[in-house]
Design a protein around this motif. Structure first.
Motif, PDB file in Angstrom:
ATOM      1  N   ILE A  46       0.705  -1.030  -0.186  1.00 10.87           N
ATOM      2  CA  ILE A  46       0.010   0.073  -0.007  1.00 10.87           C
ATOM      3  C   ILE A  46       0.837   1.220   0.169  1.00 10.87           C
ATOM      4  N   ASP A  47       2.032   1.328   0.645  1.00 12.40           N
ATOM      5  CA  ASP A  47       2.874   2.371   0.824  1.00 12.40           C
ATOM      6  C   ASP A  47       3.379   2.533  -0.567  1.00 12.40           C
ATOM      7  N   GLU A  48       3.687   1.549  -1.290  1.00 15.32           N
ATOM      8  CA  GLU A  48       4.216   1.778  -2.742  1.00 15.32           C
ATOM      9  C   GLU A  48       2.985   2.364  -3.573  1.00 15.32           C
ATOM     10  N   LEU A  49       2.020   1.586  -3.416  1.00 13.40           N
ATOM     11  CA  LEU A  49       0.952   2.286  -4.391  1.00 13.40           C
ATOM     12  C   LEU A  49       0.501   3.807  -3.972  1.00 13.40           C
ATOM     13  N   VAL A  50       0.532   4.140  -2.782  1.00 11.72           N
ATOM     14  CA  VAL A  50       0.281   5.554  -2.567  1.00 11.72           C
ATOM     15  C   VAL A  50       1.237   6.387  -3.052  1.00 11.72           C
ATOM     16  N   GLU A  51       2.602   6.044  -2.960  1.00  8.86           N
ATOM     17  CA  GLU A  51       3.622   6.725  -3.481  1.00  8.86           C
ATOM     18  C   GLU A  51       3.823   6.926  -4.905  1.00  8.86           C
ATOM     19  N   GLU A  52       3.377   5.926  -5.682  1.00  6.97           N
ATOM     20  CA  GLU A  52       3.149   5.820  -6.946  1.00  6.97           C
ATOM     21  C   GLU A  52       1.971   6.884  -7.584  1.00  6.97           C
ATOM     22  N   ALA A  53       0.743   6.698  -6.787  1.00  5.24           N
ATOM     23  CA  ALA A  53      -0.365   7.521  -6.891  1.00  5.24           C
ATOM     24  C   ALA A  53       0.249   9.030  -7.074  1.00  5.24           C
ATOM     25  N   VAL A  54       1.175   9.459  -6.004  1.00  6.58           N
ATOM     26  CA  VAL A  54       1.546  10.902  -5.808  1.00  6.58           C
ATOM     27  C   VAL A  54       2.517  11.146  -7.132  1.00  6.58           C
ATOM     28  N   GLU A  55       3.337  10.282  -7.357  1.00  4.75           N
ATOM     29  CA  GLU A  55       4.258  10.577  -8.573  1.00  4.75           C
ATOM     30  C   GLU A  55       3.269  10.775  -9.681  1.00  4.75           C
ATOM     31  N   PHE A  56       2.364  10.048  -9.808  1.00  5.39           N
ATOM     32  CA  PHE A  56       1.783  10.072 -11.122  1.00  5.39           C
ATOM     33  C   PHE A  56       0.758  11.317 -11.134  1.00  5.39           C
ATOM     34  N   ALA A  57       0.131  11.591 -10.257  1.00  3.01           N
ATOM     35  CA  ALA A  57      -0.379  12.966 -10.009  1.00  3.01           C
ATOM     36  C   ALA A  57       0.324  14.026 -10.341  1.00  3.01           C
ATOM     37  N   ASP A  58       1.768  14.098  -9.811  1.00  7.88           N
ATOM     38  CA  ASP A  58       2.258  15.071  -9.942  1.00  7.88           C
ATOM     39  C   ASP A  58       2.810  15.429 -11.170  1.00  7.88           C
ATOM     40  N   GLU A  59       3.192  14.172 -11.985  1.00  3.35           N
ATOM     41  CA  GLU A  59       3.642  14.547 -13.352  1.00  3.35           C
ATOM     42  C   GLU A  59       2.527  14.774 -14.511  1.00  3.35           C
ATOM     43  N   SER A  60       1.299  14.628 -13.746  1.00  2.13           N
ATOM     44  CA  SER A  60       0.126  14.588 -14.929  1.00  2.13           C
ATOM     45  C   SER A  60       0.131  15.967 -15.329  1.00  2.13           C
ATOM     46  N   PRO A  61      -0.515  16.242 -16.288  1.00  5.80           N
ATOM     47  CA  PRO A  61      -0.890  17.731 -16.791  1.00  5.80           C
ATOM     48  C   PRO A  61      -2.142  18.201 -16.236  1.00  5.80           C
ATOM     49  N   HIS A  62      -2.021  19.720 -16.243  1.00  7.26           N
ATOM     50  CA  HIS A  62      -3.172  20.190 -15.735  1.00  7.26           C
ATOM     51  C   HIS A  62      -4.230  20.233 -16.930  1.00  7.26           C
ATOM     52  N   PRO A  63      -5.430  20.553 -16.568  1.00  3.57           N
ATOM     53  CA  PRO A  63      -6.597  20.627 -17.903  1.00  3.57           C
ATOM     54  C   PRO A  63      -6.373  21.505 -18.695  1.00  3.57           C
ATOM     55  N   VAL A  64      -6.587  21.408 -19.679  1.00  5.86           N
ATOM     56  CA  VAL A  64      -6.546  22.478 -20.962  1.00  5.86           C
ATOM     57  C   VAL A  64      -7.644  23.669 -20.666  1.00  5.86           C
ATOM     58  N   ARG A  65      -7.461  24.627 -20.999  1.00  8.06           N
ATOM     59  CA  ARG A  65      -8.186  25.820 -20.638  1.00  8.06           C
ATOM     60  C   ARG A  65      -9.565  25.623 -21.607  1.00  8.06           C
ATOM     61  N   SER A  66      -9.554  25.105 -22.710  1.00  9.24           N
ATOM     62  CA  SER A  66     -10.799  24.966 -23.090  1.00  9.24           C
ATOM     63  C   SER A  66     -11.913  23.911 -22.743  1.00  9.24           C
ATOM     64  N   GLN A  67     -11.254  23.250 -21.470  1.00  7.45           N
ATOM     65  CA  GLN A  67     -12.105  22.272 -20.770  1.00  7.45           C
ATOM     66  C   GLN A  67     -13.000  23.158 -19.617  1.00  7.45           C
ATOM     67  N   LEU A  68     -12.758  24.326 -19.525  1.00  7.25           N
ATOM     68  CA  LEU A  68     -13.212  25.153 -18.303  1.00  7.25           C
ATOM     69  C   LEU A  68     -14.924  25.110 -18.364  1.00  7.25           C
ATOM     70  N   LEU A  69     -15.323  25.285 -19.657  1.00  7.24           N
ATOM     71  CA  LEU A  69     -17.086  25.229 -19.670  1.00  7.24           C
ATOM     72  C   LEU A  69     -17.510  23.971 -20.083  1.00  7.24           C
ATOM     73  N   GLU A  70     -16.832  22.946 -20.350  1.00  4.97           N
ATOM     74  CA  GLU A  70     -17.422  21.525 -20.468  1.00  4.97           C
ATOM     75  C   GLU A  70     -18.132  21.124 -19.297  1.00  4.97           C
ATOM     76  N   ASN A  71     -19.344  20.466 -19.692  1.00  7.01           N
ATOM     77  CA  ASN A  71     -20.016  20.006 -18.616  1.00  7.01           C
ATOM     78  C   ASN A  71     -20.866  21.126 -17.813  1.00  7.01           C
ATOM     79  N   VAL A  72     -21.074  22.301 -18.094  1.00  9.92           N
ATOM     80  CA  VAL A  72     -21.790  23.183 -17.696  1.00  9.92           C
ATOM     81  C   VAL A  72     -23.215  23.258 -18.455  1.00  9.92           C
ATOM     82  N   PHE A  73     -23.229  23.498 -19.749  1.00 15.59           N
ATOM     83  CA  PHE A  73     -24.551  23.625 -20.382  1.00 15.59           C
ATOM     84  C   PHE A  73     -24.455  22.080 -21.267  1.00 15.59           C
ATOM     85  N   ALA A  74     -25.526  22.247 -21.880  1.00 17.49           N
ATOM     86  CA  ALA A  74     -26.172  20.713 -22.575  1.00 17.49           C
ATOM     87  C   ALA A  74     -24.953  20.329 -23.640  1.00 17.49           C
TER      88      ALA A  74
END
Length: 440
Positions: free
Chosen positions: A385-413
């Motif tokens: 579990i310790d290794e799993l959680v450490e890997e989750a942190v590394e994965f999250a830290d290296e992942s990209p931020h959402p693109v700007r165009s995603q901001l208004l998605e899932n707001v309107f139909a």
């Protein structure tokens, strides 16, 4: 109390028994008044409000002894003193699965605290430490098709339902690889794949959603004639929610239509900084079940085996089409309401009392005493579990931020976020759409 339980004997649920709590009409006001002043109905206390000695009163001790899994399965097995394997509540494989899920929840939340204080997470982050027996005891019994609706304290519910740790951590980091692509954050975990129908920031907000999900299951089975649709829904919420209107409305609707839903109250005795005893006229939430025509059950939420036995009966009842169940799990959070809470309102003696009843330590002890696991096996799970959680942190830290165009998605139909005009075209494609407005 016994009378209210009798009409539900057929579904094998028993109400809690506490011989010191019988109250007749002549002394009801005086006795209740003394109890609120001198002690607590619950294992915890409200020392700053009422009590001078939160754990020394006779009533408090009695409730401590009387908190048990109120299922006939547990009762029968406890009465049988034979300690053979056939009388154990779990097999070795089941015990290891429960232990791993609880350790995952604890380790994940501890890591969240570290990441929050390092500035990797923003906003409010509410941790689940101490309450793992409830999530594991209930959710690990579900099928993938079953639904879970949570609150703002939702990370561990998502993990127990099978959402990968890296997706949950990425969501907390606000990254595009999160289970909500970084748009939900700590309080709004959602996974269509795993039927996690969301964490809800406002208390009581998720209960109608869960009731609707349960109605969907019943409709598919009875109206659409999908005979294999025996899906159940679990709605998790806290003691503070149980004074809100949505709670009562949905109990009534679920009982009226016999919906396949389990209402799980995670009563950690405090609604942010408000003691449950101070805010609730009758602190025993489970009694609200029979008032609406469904079983009401109280269980020790610090014991995963007791929680699991009650959950098994509630889930089986829902799958059979026998309707909803209200389960009050008396538990305790080991941290403040959120990571922004200095946790100064709760009495240190109360916190120490519950820390000594750590649900993970209790399960470990049970497994050792019944030769279900060795220390080496549990340490191997801890390491995994310790290794799993450490890997989750590394994965999250290296992942990209959402693109700007995603901001208004899932707001309107429409997926572009600006609505669809009468001609069926996206409004944003109309040249006059931005006429007279400021351009950013």
């Amino acid at each position: 109390m016994a009378a209210s339980a009798s009409s539900f004997a057929a579904n094998k649920f028993l109400q809690p028994i506490n011989s010191t709590r019988s109250i007749d009409n002549n002394n009801k006001k005086t006795l209740l008044g003394n109890q609120l002043k001198d002690s607590s109905f619950f294992l915890g206390s409200a020392k700053k409000l009422y009590m001078k000695k939160p754990f020394s009163s006779q009533n408090s001790k009695s409730r401590s002894n009387g908190v048990f899994a109120v299922s006939e399965v547990v009762k029968d097995k406890k009465l049988n003193t034979d300690s053979s394997l056939s009388n154990l509540l779990i097999t070795k494989d089941e015990g290891l699965e429960l232990y791993e899920d609880m350790v995952l929840g604890r380790a994940f939340e501890d890591m969240c605290a570290q990441m929050y204080y390092r500035g990797k997470m923003f906003g409010f982050v509410h941790l689940y430490n101490g309450q793992e027996a409830v999530s594991t005891g209930f959710i690990r019994l579900l099928k993938k098709e079953d639904s879970v609706v949570s609150t703002y304290r939702d990370h561990v519910h998502a993990l127990s339902k099978g959402v990968p740790a890296r997706q949950v951590m990425s969501e907390l980091f606000g990254k595009a690889t999160g289970c909500c692509r970084g748009q939900g954050g700590s309080m709004h975990m959602f996974s269509k794949e795993h039927n996690v129908l969301g964490g809800f920031a406002f208390i009581g907000e998720g209960i109608p959603v869960a009731t609707g999900a349960a109605f969907t299951s019943k409709y598919r089975r009875e109206v659409m004639k999908e005979a294999d649709c025996d899906h159940v829904t679990m709605a998790f919420f806290g003691d503070g929610t149980c004074n809100n209107g949505q709670f009562f409305e949905c109990l009534n609707m679920a009982a009226l239509w016999k919906l396949p839903i389990i209402f799980v109250v995670e009563n950690n005795l405090w609604a942010i900084g408000m003691s449950h005893l101070r805010s609730t006229s009758d602190p025993e939430i489970w009694k609200k079940g029979p008032a609406f025509g469904m079983p009401g059950v109280h269980v020790d939420g610090m014991d995963v085996l007791k929680v699991r036995e009650v959950a098994k009966e509630a889930v089986a009842r829902a799958r059979r089409g026998d309707g909803p169940t209200l389960v009050e799990c008396e538990t305790y959070r080991f941290r403040g309401h959120s990571l922004a809470d200095p946790d100064e309102l709760r009495d240190p003696a109360e916190k120490n009392h519950y820390a000594a009843r750590d649900p993970i330590s209790a399960l470990k002890k049970y497994m050792f005493e019944n030769n279900l696991a060795s220390e080496a096996e549990l340490k191997a799970i801890d390491k995994k579990i310790d290794e799993l959680v450490e890997e989750a942190v590394e994965f999250a830290d290296e992942s990209p931020h959402p693109v700007r165009s995603q901001l208004l998605e899932n707001v309107f139909a429409d997926p572009k976020g600006f609505g669809i005009g009468p001609d069926g075209r996206y409004r944003c494609e109309d040249p006059k759409f931005t006429e007279g407005t400021a351009h950013v």
